[in-house]
Design a protein around this motif. Structure first.
Motif, PDB file in Angstrom:
ATOM      1  N   UNK A 136      64.400  10.462 -18.207  1.00 48.72           N
ATOM      2  CA  UNK A 136      63.203  10.048 -18.948  1.00 48.72           C
ATOM      3  C   UNK A 136      62.028  10.994 -18.706  1.00 48.72           C
ATOM      4  N   UNK A 137      61.747  11.306 -17.444  1.00 46.76           N
ATOM      5  CA  UNK A 137      60.630  12.207 -17.152  1.00 46.76           C
ATOM      6  C   UNK A 137      60.869  13.605 -17.680  1.00 46.76           C
ATOM      7  N   UNK A 138      62.114  14.058 -17.594  1.00 46.20           N
ATOM      8  CA  UNK A 138      62.437  15.394 -18.077  1.00 46.20           C
ATOM      9  C   UNK A 138      62.208  15.487 -19.593  1.00 46.20           C
ATOM     10  N   UNK A 139      62.550  14.427 -20.322  1.00 45.72           N
ATOM     11  CA  UNK A 139      62.322  14.407 -21.763  1.00 45.72           C
ATOM     12  C   UNK A 139      60.826  14.390 -22.090  1.00 45.72           C
ATOM     13  N   UNK A 140      60.049  13.679 -21.291  1.00 50.32           N
ATOM     14  CA  UNK A 140      58.594  13.675 -21.478  1.00 50.32           C
ATOM     15  C   UNK A 140      58.015  15.074 -21.262  1.00 50.32           C
ATOM     16  N   UNK A 141      58.501  15.751 -20.223  1.00 50.77           N
ATOM     17  CA  UNK A 141      58.022  17.104 -19.942  1.00 50.77           C
ATOM     18  C   UNK A 141      58.426  18.083 -21.044  1.00 50.77           C
ATOM     19  N   UNK A 142      59.627  17.889 -21.589  1.00 52.82           N
ATOM     20  CA  UNK A 142      60.071  18.744 -22.698  1.00 52.82           C
ATOM     21  C   UNK A 142      59.196  18.539 -23.929  1.00 52.82           C
ATOM     22  N   UNK A 143      58.919  17.291 -24.242  1.00 51.79           N
ATOM     23  CA  UNK A 143      58.050  17.004 -25.388  1.00 51.79           C
ATOM     24  C   UNK A 143      56.659  17.621 -25.192  1.00 51.79           C
ATOM     25  N   UNK A 144      56.173  17.567 -23.968  1.00 46.96           N
ATOM     26  CA  UNK A 144      54.861  18.129 -23.632  1.00 46.96           C
ATOM     27  C   UNK A 144      54.852  19.641 -23.879  1.00 46.96           C
ATOM     28  N   UNK A 145      55.889  20.324 -23.402  1.00 43.60           N
ATOM     29  CA  UNK A 145      56.007  21.773 -23.589  1.00 43.60           C
ATOM     30  C   UNK A 145      56.147  22.123 -25.071  1.00 43.60           C
ATOM     31  N   UNK A 146      56.945  21.333 -25.803  1.00 49.42           N
ATOM     32  CA  UNK A 146      57.138  21.567 -27.239  1.00 49.42           C
ATOM     33  C   UNK A 146      55.814  21.404 -27.993  1.00 49.42           C
ATOM     34  N   UNK A 147      55.023  20.400 -27.597  1.00 49.84           N
ATOM     35  CA  UNK A 147      53.711  20.201 -28.215  1.00 49.84           C
ATOM     36  C   UNK A 147      52.776  21.386 -27.924  1.00 49.84           C
ATOM     37  N   UNK A 148      52.852  21.929 -26.706  1.00 48.28           N
ATOM     38  CA  UNK A 148      52.041  23.107 -26.389  1.00 48.28           C
ATOM     39  C   UNK A 148      52.454  24.279 -27.269  1.00 48.28           C
TER      40      UNK A 148
ATOM     41  N   UNK B 201      52.703  10.973 -18.260  1.00 48.45           N
ATOM     42  CA  UNK B 201      52.533  10.429 -16.909  1.00 48.45           C
ATOM     43  C   UNK B 201      53.690  10.879 -16.020  1.00 48.45           C
ATOM     44  N   UNK B 202      53.748  12.191 -15.759  1.00 43.75           N
ATOM     45  CA  UNK B 202      54.769  12.744 -14.863  1.00 43.75           C
ATOM     46  C   UNK B 202      54.083  13.623 -13.823  1.00 43.75           C
ATOM     47  N   UNK B 203      54.728  13.762 -12.684  1.00 40.72           N
ATOM     48  CA  UNK B 203      54.130  14.557 -11.600  1.00 40.72           C
ATOM     49  C   UNK B 203      54.114  16.048 -11.915  1.00 40.72           C
ATOM     50  N   UNK B 204      54.965  16.480 -12.847  1.00 38.59           N
ATOM     51  CA  UNK B 204      55.085  17.909 -13.135  1.00 38.59           C
ATOM     52  C   UNK B 204      54.166  18.382 -14.260  1.00 38.59           C
ATOM     53  N   UNK B 205      53.578  17.453 -15.016  1.00 43.09           N
ATOM     54  CA  UNK B 205      52.850  17.810 -16.230  1.00 43.09           C
ATOM     55  C   UNK B 205      51.734  18.822 -15.975  1.00 43.09           C
ATOM     56  N   UNK B 206      50.944  18.593 -14.937  1.00 40.55           N
ATOM     57  CA  UNK B 206      49.814  19.480 -14.655  1.00 40.55           C
ATOM     58  C   UNK B 206      50.291  20.901 -14.376  1.00 40.55           C
ATOM     59  N   UNK B 207      51.339  21.039 -13.557  1.00 43.12           N
ATOM     60  CA  UNK B 207      51.875  22.371 -13.249  1.00 43.12           C
ATOM     61  C   UNK B 207      52.433  23.045 -14.504  1.00 43.12           C
ATOM     62  N   UNK B 208      53.130  22.266 -15.324  1.00 44.32           N
ATOM     63  CA  UNK B 208      53.699  22.821 -16.549  1.00 44.32           C
ATOM     64  C   UNK B 208      52.585  23.319 -17.466  1.00 44.32           C
ATOM     65  N   UNK B 209      51.523  22.554 -17.558  1.00 45.57           N
ATOM     66  CA  UNK B 209      50.395  22.921 -18.408  1.00 45.57           C
ATOM     67  C   UNK B 209      49.801  24.267 -17.998  1.00 45.57           C
ATOM     68  N   UNK B 210      49.441  24.388 -16.722  1.00 44.81           N
ATOM     69  CA  UNK B 210      48.782  25.614 -16.270  1.00 44.81           C
ATOM     70  C   UNK B 210      49.749  26.799 -16.230  1.00 44.81           C
ATOM     71  N   UNK B 211      51.020  26.539 -15.900  1.00 40.13           N
ATOM     72  CA  UNK B 211      52.007  27.618 -15.872  1.00 40.13           C
ATOM     73  C   UNK B 211      52.248  28.156 -17.287  1.00 40.13           C
ATOM     74  N   UNK B 212      52.380  27.254 -18.242  1.00 40.60           N
ATOM     75  CA  UNK B 212      52.620  27.643 -19.631  1.00 40.60           C
ATOM     76  C   UNK B 212      51.404  28.345 -20.226  1.00 40.60           C
ATOM     77  N   UNK B 213      50.241  27.800 -19.975  1.00 42.50           N
ATOM     78  CA  UNK B 213      49.008  28.391 -20.482  1.00 42.50           C
ATOM     79  C   UNK B 213      48.810  29.804 -19.933  1.00 42.50           C
ATOM     80  N   UNK B 214      49.075  29.987 -18.636  1.00 47.28           N
ATOM     81  CA  UNK B 214      48.908  31.298 -18.007  1.00 47.28           C
ATOM     82  C   UNK B 214      49.910  32.310 -18.555  1.00 47.28           C
ATOM     83  N   UNK B 215      51.165  31.872 -18.733  1.00 54.21           N
ATOM     84  CA  UNK B 215      52.186  32.772 -19.272  1.00 54.21           C
ATOM     85  C   UNK B 215      51.829  33.204 -20.688  1.00 54.21           C
ATOM     86  N   UNK B 216      51.335  32.277 -21.474  1.00 53.06           N
ATOM     87  CA  UNK B 216      50.952  32.597 -22.852  1.00 53.06           C
ATOM     88  C   UNK B 216      49.780  33.585 -22.862  1.00 53.06           C
TER      89      UNK B 216
END
Length: 245
Positions: A66-78, A22-37
């Motif tokens: 807190x939000x930064x750690x959530x985003x890091x965990x999200x990226x690590x899971x990807x 539940x972070x404002x950056x999650x959606x951008x991180x998802x599509x940015x990471x997916x596209x780079x991969x």
């Protein structure tokens, strides 16, 4: 916290599903990471944070990042789902956690540093650290409050420890240093002989041999006598700091 699940497909092939934090950056991180991969680009922590943000994360952030750690965990899971390396993200996560632990412990070295050889600090060109790691092993505090703010180079850091302390504490010291990308051998580390004040004498001799001028000199020890001995031999142009106990 609310979460929603998103499927990950690369070139129309399903690779897995992941829950969004539940972070404002999650959606951008998802599509940015997916596209780079998908484009076979270099995968790195910069897909999650900008250079400016990474610089800020070297210090304590309000809310304990807190939000930064959530985003890091999200990226690590990807990374786990898509099988790409996330070591840089894992290292940053550990670093943030250490910074948080240090801040919450209430032990702030900066507030306890005392200038002992003059009333007002003078202009300096560099900084050196003489570190009694046997009696002062709060490694995260030392990095966060002294080494990084004063940009102390590895070759300007002197440590000493006797064989007994090295045997008992080396694994712990190395583990804590690893979070900063260092080992004991990254610095001027000296293994001393047995005996009282041997480490102190070595640090003092290293300081004397360096012939320092116009330098910030940080002496991390709780040994009152060693502090006084450093102050006595220091050039007047240096700013000599000790721990105020």
């Amino acid at each position: 916290m609310s979460f929603n699940k998103q499927k990950i497909s690369i070139e129309h092939k399903y690779r897995g599903s992941i829950e969004f934090p539940d972070t404002t950056e999650a959606k951008d991180i998802f599509f940015r990471t997916k596209q780079a991969y998908a484009n076979h680009e270099k995968m790195s922590i910069k897909l999650v944070f900008s250079d400016a943000k990474l610089a800020k994360l070297t210090k304590y952030q309000r809310g304990s990042s807190e939000n930064e750690l959530l985003n890091l965990d999200f990226y690590i899971q990807m990374g786990e789902i898509l099988n790409f390396n996330t070591e840089d993200a894992q290292q940053l996560k550990r670093r943030i956690q250490i910074i948080n632990d240090t801040a919450h412990s209430g032990f702030n070295i900066t507030k306890r540093l005392k200038l002992i050889n003059k009333k007002k600090k003078s202009h300096t060109k560099s900084s050196y650290l003489f570190w009694d790691i046997e009696n002062f092993s709060s490694i995260s505090s030392i990095f966060n409050d002294i080494i990084e703010p004063y940009n102390i180079k590895d070759e300007h850091i002197f440590l000493a420890a006797n064989p007994d302390s090295l045997y008992l504490k080396k694994a712990e010291w190395e583990a804590n240093l690893y979070d900063y990308g260092k080992t004991l051998n990254s610095f001027n580390f000296v293994k001393c002989e047995h005996g009282k004040n041997v480490a102190d004498d070595i640090l003092l001799q290293k300081f004397h041999d360096a012939h320092l001028k116009d330098t910030n000199v940080f002496i991390l020890t709780f040994d009152r006598e060693l502090k006084e001995r450093f102050s006595e031999v220091a050039d007047k142009s240096n700013n000599v700091y000790i721990m105020n106990t």
